[in-house]
Motif scaffolding. Structure first.
Motif, PDB file in Angstrom:
ATOM      1  N   GLN A  62       1.122  -1.187  -0.901  1.00  0.00           N
ATOM      2  CA  GLN A  62       0.045  -0.115   0.116  1.00  0.00           C
ATOM      3  C   GLN A  62       0.948   0.883  -0.181  1.00  0.00           C
ATOM      4  N   THR A  63       1.665   1.756  -0.647  1.00  0.00           N
ATOM      5  CA  THR A  63       2.135   2.622  -1.430  1.00  0.00           C
ATOM      6  C   THR A  63       2.369   2.961  -2.775  1.00  0.00           C
ATOM      7  N   PRO A  64       2.632   4.208  -2.223  1.00  0.00           N
ATOM      8  CA  PRO A  64       3.006   5.294  -4.407  1.00  0.00           C
ATOM      9  C   PRO A  64       3.339   4.138  -5.153  1.00  0.00           C
ATOM     10  N   MET A  65       4.539   3.951  -5.051  1.00  0.00           N
ATOM     11  CA  MET A  65       5.080   2.600  -6.199  1.00  0.00           C
ATOM     12  C   MET A  65       4.152   1.731  -7.178  1.00  0.00           C
ATOM     13  N   TYR A  66       3.228   0.872  -5.723  1.00  0.00           N
ATOM     14  CA  TYR A  66       2.507  -0.286  -6.312  1.00  0.00           C
ATOM     15  C   TYR A  66       1.137   0.732  -6.058  1.00  0.00           C
ATOM     16  N   PHE A  67       0.861   1.745  -6.120  1.00  0.00           N
ATOM     17  CA  PHE A  67      -0.795   2.233  -6.222  1.00  0.00           C
ATOM     18  C   PHE A  67      -0.635   3.293  -7.953  1.00  0.00           C
ATOM     19  N   PHE A  68       0.989   2.811  -8.030  1.00  0.00           N
ATOM     20  CA  PHE A  68       1.125   3.297  -9.650  1.00  0.00           C
ATOM     21  C   PHE A  68       1.428   1.988 -10.705  1.00  0.00           C
ATOM     22  N   LEU A  69       1.659   1.080  -9.959  1.00  0.00           N
ATOM     23  CA  LEU A  69       1.542   0.126 -10.686  1.00  0.00           C
ATOM     24  C   LEU A  69       0.739  -0.620 -10.947  1.00  0.00           C
ATOM     25  N   ASN A  70      -0.447  -0.557  -9.877  1.00  0.00           N
ATOM     26  CA  ASN A  70      -2.446  -0.775 -10.123  1.00  0.00           C
ATOM     27  C   ASN A  70      -2.586  -0.211 -11.298  1.00  0.00           C
ATOM     28  N   LEU A 121       4.245   6.385 -17.207  1.00  0.00           N
ATOM     29  CA  LEU A 121       5.180   6.074 -17.307  1.00  0.00           C
ATOM     30  C   LEU A 121       6.248   7.248 -16.221  1.00  0.00           C
ATOM     31  N   THR A 122       5.939   8.416 -17.016  1.00  0.00           N
ATOM     32  CA  THR A 122       6.496   9.550 -16.403  1.00  0.00           C
ATOM     33  C   THR A 122       6.578  10.387 -14.703  1.00  0.00           C
ATOM     34  N   ALA A 123       4.678   9.955 -14.613  1.00  0.00           N
ATOM     35  CA  ALA A 123       4.247   9.716 -13.212  1.00  0.00           C
ATOM     36  C   ALA A 123       5.452   8.760 -11.897  1.00  0.00           C
ATOM     37  N   MET A 124       5.161   7.646 -12.861  1.00  0.00           N
ATOM     38  CA  MET A 124       6.065   7.014 -11.700  1.00  0.00           C
ATOM     39  C   MET A 124       7.279   6.390 -12.102  1.00  0.00           C
ATOM     40  N   ALA A 125       8.242   7.661 -12.597  1.00  0.00           N
ATOM     41  CA  ALA A 125       9.388   7.858 -13.218  1.00  0.00           C
ATOM     42  C   ALA A 125       9.828   8.989 -11.360  1.00  0.00           C
ATOM     43  N   TYR A 126       8.173  10.045 -11.704  1.00  0.00           N
ATOM     44  CA  TYR A 126       8.055  10.988 -10.318  1.00  0.00           C
ATOM     45  C   TYR A 126       8.718  10.641  -9.476  1.00  0.00           C
ATOM     46  N   VAL A 130      11.471  10.972  -6.320  1.00  0.00           N
ATOM     47  CA  VAL A 130      10.885  11.526  -5.445  1.00  0.00           C
ATOM     48  C   VAL A 130      11.891  10.468  -3.821  1.00  0.00           C
ATOM     49  N   ALA A 131      10.984   9.475  -3.709  1.00  0.00           N
ATOM     50  CA  ALA A 131      11.406   8.415  -3.429  1.00  0.00           C
ATOM     51  C   ALA A 131      12.807   8.576  -2.545  1.00  0.00           C
ATOM     52  N   ILE A 132      13.878   8.290  -3.987  1.00  0.00           N
ATOM     53  CA  ILE A 132      15.238   8.141  -3.602  1.00  0.00           C
ATOM     54  C   ILE A 132      16.123   9.988  -3.389  1.00  0.00           C
ATOM     55  N   CYS A 133      15.369  10.608  -4.222  1.00  0.00           N
ATOM     56  CA  CYS A 133      16.496  11.952  -4.060  1.00  0.00           C
ATOM     57  C   CYS A 133      15.433  13.380  -2.474  1.00  0.00           C
ATOM     58  N   LEU A 136      13.028  11.700   3.281  1.00  0.00           N
ATOM     59  CA  LEU A 136      12.446  12.651   3.680  1.00  0.00           C
ATOM     60  C   LEU A 136      11.614  13.616   4.065  1.00  0.00           C
ATOM     61  N   HIS A 137      11.131  13.442   2.868  1.00  0.00           N
ATOM     62  CA  HIS A 137       9.364  13.922   2.396  1.00  0.00           C
ATOM     63  C   HIS A 137       9.093  13.630   1.371  1.00  0.00           C
ATOM     64  N   TYR A 138       9.519  12.550   1.117  1.00  0.00           N
ATOM     65  CA  TYR A 138       8.841  11.483   0.554  1.00  0.00           C
ATOM     66  C   TYR A 138       6.891  11.260   0.631  1.00  0.00           C
ATOM     67  N   PRO A 139       7.142  10.297   2.458  1.00  0.00           N
ATOM     68  CA  PRO A 139       4.671  10.712   2.607  1.00  0.00           C
ATOM     69  C   PRO A 139       4.334  11.933   2.691  1.00  0.00           C
ATOM     70  N   LEU A 140       5.366  12.942   2.365  1.00  0.00           N
ATOM     71  CA  LEU A 140       4.671  13.643   1.647  1.00  0.00           C
ATOM     72  C   LEU A 140       4.065  15.034   0.748  1.00  0.00           C
ATOM     73  N   VAL A 141       5.619  14.821  -0.155  1.00  0.00           N
ATOM     74  CA  VAL A 141       5.496  14.977  -1.125  1.00  0.00           C
ATOM     75  C   VAL A 141       4.047  13.847  -1.985  1.00  0.00           C
ATOM     76  N   MET A 142       4.072  12.288  -1.822  1.00  0.00           N
ATOM     77  CA  MET A 142       3.844  12.091  -2.621  1.00  0.00           C
ATOM     78  C   MET A 142       2.363  10.756  -1.880  1.00  0.00           C
ATOM     79  N   ASN A 143       1.476  12.253  -0.817  1.00  0.00           N
ATOM     80  CA  ASN A 143       0.648  11.953  -0.537  1.00  0.00           C
ATOM     81  C   ASN A 143      -0.686  10.954  -1.863  1.00  0.00           C
ATOM     82  N   TYR A 144      -1.776  10.939  -0.585  1.00  0.00           N
ATOM     83  CA  TYR A 144      -2.536   9.598  -1.157  1.00  0.00           C
ATOM     84  C   TYR A 144      -3.241  10.293  -2.510  1.00  0.00           C
TER      85      TYR A 144
END
Length: 316
Positions: A62-70, A121-126, A130-133, A136-144
């Motif tokens: 239940q993370t943004p990465m798998y939300f986009f994969l879904n 695919l562009t949204a998945m790259a973004y 955010v997750a790697i670069c 610390l702000h990943y949960p805030l930036v990539m919220n639901y």
């Protein structure tokens, strides 16, 4: 002279349907091809459905990465369903007759889902950027809410453009041959059958291709440039390997999809033979969607673990 003009005019308006030649150049292999493509289609449906199911029910996924994969898996099902069932029917009946309306609808949906795939695919790259670069702000930036907005934008942004382009192309007069040396109504072979000057239409195709193929691709390249630069700064080898593993599957899919789509829609019209165009289209409409779920599952430990848990539950 008047009679000649009348004849030409009647020829230009007489075409009410096209004939998809498909694989009629290899008539003795029609049943073999039917079996192969049926297995491929069922495999795509089954694999992507499993990914959709496990990304919904497993709490770990239940993370943004798998939300986009879904979303991507569901999009793949829609994408192949526009072309493969029609191709199977043509192989079964040995007929490729398709009305102008059905042809226009098929082309519209292929372009619509193809454009959505580029944007998703562009949204998945973004998301990976955010997750790697910016972890610390990943949960805030990539919220639901942001994830849902990016997914909706990917699905609907290209709809008005694609509908407009389809209407523009099918408002052209078609004369002469109505035979399309292809297995679905793709843009390049349809434009070849149009009468008169199609220069403006070709320019429009290139502009749309640049917006929906090249711009997203460049954004993905920039994202991965920054991702790789950040990964190389990680001191531990295990940390670098883990970071690369979360991106490698997506990067492979991007290269495969964008490579074939670029050749099809950005290659100058005279340089692309019908046979070559058909083979390339097979790759991005059939074979790559078959590989995508395999790439995402075999190279992803979380998904493999979720699959094992699901299988063990079903066997209990």
């Amino acid at each position: 002279m008047k009679n000649k003009l009348k004849t030409e005019k009647s020829n230009m308006t007489s075409i009410t349907e096209f004939v998809l030649l498909g694989f009629s150049d290899i008539p003795n292999s029609q049943w073999i091809l039917f079996g192969i493509f049926l297995v491929i289609y069922l495999t795509i449906l089954m694999c992507n459905s499993i990914i959709i199911m496990i990304t919904r029910i497993d709490p770990v996924l239940q993370t943004p990465m798998y939300f986009f994969l879904n979303n991507f898996s569901f999009l793949e099902i829609c994408y192949v369903t526009v072309t493969i069932p029609r191709m199977l029917m043509d192989l079964l009946t040995q007929k490729g007759n398709i009305s102008l309306v059905a042809c226009a609808a098929q082309m519209c949906f292929v372009l619509m889902f193809g454009g959505s795939e580029c944007l998703l695919l562009t949204a998945m790259a973004y998301d990976r950027y955010v997750a790697i670069c910016n972890p610390l702000h990943y949960p805030l930036v990539m919220n639901y809410k942001v994830c849902v907005q990016l997914a909706i934008a990917s699905w609907v942004s290209g709809v008005p453009v694609v509908i407009g382009q389809t209407c523009q192309i099918f408002s052209l007069p078609f004369c002469g041959s109505n035979r399309i040396n292809h297995f679905f109504c793709d843009l390049p072979p349809i434009l070849k059958l149009a009468c008169g000057n199609t220069f403006l239409n070709e320019i429009a195709v290139y502009l749309v291709a640049v917006v929906f193929i090249m711009v997203p691709f460049l954004l993905i390249i920039v994202s991965y440039g920054k991702i790789i630069a950040n990964i190389l700064k990680i001191s531990s080898a295990s940390g670098r390997a883990k970071a690369f593993s979360t991106c490698s599957s997506h990067l492979i899919v991007v290269v495969l999809f964008y490579g074939t789509a670029t050749i099809t829609y950005l290659q100058p019209k005279p340089n692309q033979s019908e046979g070559t165009g058909k083979v390339i289209s097979l790759f991005y409409t059939v074979f790559i969607p078959t590989l995508n779920p395999i790439i995402y599952t075999l190279r992803n430990k979380d998904i493999m673990m979720a699959l094992r848990k699901l299988v063990s539950k079903l066997l209990q």
